[in-house]
Structure formats: C-alpha cells, structure tokens
Design a protein around this motif. Sequence first.
Motif, mmCIF file in Angstrom:
data_model
loop_
_atom_site.group_PDB
_atom_site.id
_atom_site.type_symbol
_atom_site.label_atom_id
_atom_site.label_comp_id
_atom_site.label_asym_id
_atom_site.label_seq_id
_atom_site.Cartn_x
_atom_site.Cartn_y
_atom_site.Cartn_z
ATOM 1 N N ILE A 271 7.507 24.713 -1.412
ATOM 2 C CA ILE A 271 7.086 25.473 -0.223
ATOM 3 C C ILE A 271 5.754 24.945 0.288
ATOM 4 O O ILE A 271 5.561 24.776 1.500
ATOM 5 C CB ILE A 271 7.014 26.986 -0.531
ATOM 6 C CG1 ILE A 271 8.398 27.526 -0.881
ATOM 7 C CG2 ILE A 271 6.429 27.753 0.671
ATOM 8 C CD1 ILE A 271 8.393 28.943 -1.433
ATOM 9 N N THR A 272 4.833 24.661 -0.622
ATOM 10 C CA THR A 272 3.526 24.122 -0.225
ATOM 11 C C THR A 272 3.697 22.792 0.491
ATOM 12 O O THR A 272 3.073 22.551 1.534
ATOM 13 C CB THR A 272 2.607 23.963 -1.457
ATOM 14 O OG1 THR A 272 2.394 25.254 -2.034
ATOM 15 C CG2 THR A 272 1.270 23.348 -1.079
ATOM 16 N N LYS A 273 4.549 21.927 -0.033
ATOM 17 C CA LYS A 273 4.781 20.617 0.586
ATOM 18 C C LYS A 273 5.343 20.780 1.998
ATOM 19 O O LYS A 273 4.908 20.096 2.927
ATOM 20 C CB LYS A 273 5.721 19.790 -0.285
ATOM 21 C CG LYS A 273 5.917 18.371 0.190
ATOM 22 C CD LYS A 273 6.747 17.578 -0.800
ATOM 23 C CE LYS A 273 6.930 16.146 -0.333
ATOM 24 N NZ LYS A 273 7.762 15.390 -1.285
ATOM 25 N N LEU A 274 6.311 21.685 2.170
ATOM 26 C CA LEU A 274 6.863 21.955 3.496
ATOM 27 C C LEU A 274 5.754 22.406 4.442
ATOM 28 O O LEU A 274 5.635 21.897 5.565
ATOM 29 C CB LEU A 274 7.956 23.028 3.405
ATOM 30 C CG LEU A 274 8.706 23.412 4.670
ATOM 31 C CD1 LEU A 274 10.024 24.068 4.322
ATOM 32 C CD2 LEU A 274 7.933 24.310 5.604
ATOM 33 N N GLU B 218 14.957 19.598 0.489
ATOM 34 C CA GLU B 218 15.318 19.223 1.850
ATOM 35 C C GLU B 218 15.171 20.473 2.703
ATOM 36 O O GLU B 218 15.426 21.587 2.228
ATOM 37 C CB GLU B 218 16.756 18.712 1.883
ATOM 38 C CG GLU B 218 17.170 18.140 3.213
ATOM 39 C CD GLU B 218 18.569 17.544 3.170
ATOM 40 O OE1 GLU B 218 19.112 17.306 4.264
ATOM 41 O OE2 GLU B 218 19.115 17.327 2.081
ATOM 42 N N TYR B 219 14.744 20.278 3.954
ATOM 43 C CA TYR B 219 14.616 21.437 4.828
ATOM 44 C C TYR B 219 14.955 21.084 6.260
ATOM 45 O O TYR B 219 14.959 19.921 6.653
ATOM 46 C CB TYR B 219 13.221 22.057 4.736
ATOM 47 C CG TYR B 219 12.078 21.205 5.240
ATOM 48 C CD1 TYR B 219 11.694 21.235 6.583
ATOM 49 C CD2 TYR B 219 11.350 20.397 4.365
ATOM 50 C CE1 TYR B 219 10.625 20.474 7.038
ATOM 51 C CE2 TYR B 219 10.284 19.634 4.812
ATOM 52 C CZ TYR B 219 9.925 19.678 6.146
ATOM 53 O OH TYR B 219 8.863 18.927 6.594
ATOM 54 N N ALA B 220 15.254 22.153 7.025
ATOM 55 C CA ALA B 220 15.552 22.006 8.443
ATOM 56 C C ALA B 220 14.925 23.177 9.181
ATOM 57 O O ALA B 220 14.824 24.290 8.643
ATOM 58 C CB ALA B 220 17.061 21.999 8.677
ATOM 59 N N LYS B 221 14.506 22.929 10.429
ATOM 60 C CA LYS B 221 13.980 23.994 11.287
ATOM 61 C C LYS B 221 15.097 24.461 12.203
ATOM 62 O O LYS B 221 15.668 23.669 12.956
ATOM 63 C CB LYS B 221 12.793 23.493 12.102
ATOM 64 C CG LYS B 221 12.114 24.590 12.896
ATOM 65 C CD LYS B 221 10.871 24.068 13.603
ATOM 66 C CE LYS B 221 10.167 25.206 14.340
ATOM 67 N NZ LYS B 221 8.963 24.702 15.043
#
Length: 146
Positions: free
Chosen positions: A24-27, A2-5
């Motif tokens: 990281i590649t997927k992001l 999961e990620y957020a900017k």
Amino acid sequence: MEYAKLNGEYFLRVDPGEEILESITKLCENEKIFGGHFQGIGACGEITLATYIPAEKDFVLHNLSGMFEIVSLLGNVTQNSEGKVSLHAHGNFSYLDENKKLVEVGGHLRRAVINYTGEIILRPANEIIGQRFDIAEKVGVWKFQK
C-alpha cells in the motif's frame, strides 16, 4: 503486486510473499497519495498485531504465523512530519485452532505477509491529510491543513 485505477479508486492485488502495508505504501508513493482510506480482504501466513496499553503509553506486539483469513482490513493514509506516506491500519483475522475451532484476533496491524492473495481498495482524498504527534498519548493523530 499489481494495481489499477478505476473510477477514482485504486484496486490493489498483493501477491504471495508480499507484505500488505509495504505494498500500500509503494502504491501511495508511486501515485503521490498523502490522504485517503483503504479496506481489504485476503489470506496471510504471518501477521504482527499490536495492542495499545494506555497506562504504559506503548504497544505490545503479537507475532503470529499460520493460515489467517482477513476478515476485515481498514486503514488510512496520511503524510507524516517528514513529508512521507504514513499508514494506520487495523485488522481482524480468523483461523482454526488445534481443535479446528474458529478463532478471531485483531488489533493495530504492523505487518501481514500474504500467502494466497490480498485484495485492497484504496480511496484517495483530494487533499493531503497531515499527521502530528500527540505528546500526551505518544501516538500520531490527524493534522488538517488550514
């Protein structure tokens, strides 16, 4: 994962069983990031490190499993000659040997599977950073847009 900017940077959590570089590649693919750098911490159960041997112009792989704390994860994001996301990462890891003595290993990171959590911060560049193949050393190096 999961990620957020937040404030122009991406904060990525990599969950147990997930591979760090794939995440990281997927992001980067999702967000169309083709230039930047990242850093991270966490804990892994499986890692593959590589050591470059200049005389052979090739890498020796080291596959390890156990409980590895990520002491330092550093890397960059570029765009390869096929227009795809390319990562270059190095990692330092610590673990306890059979005598419970603290040991560290590090090198070029090829693979790292999370066993607890991975916390990665990715700072994108405003431009694409390209990549070219260095024939003499047989490795990819940065290629800047003109």
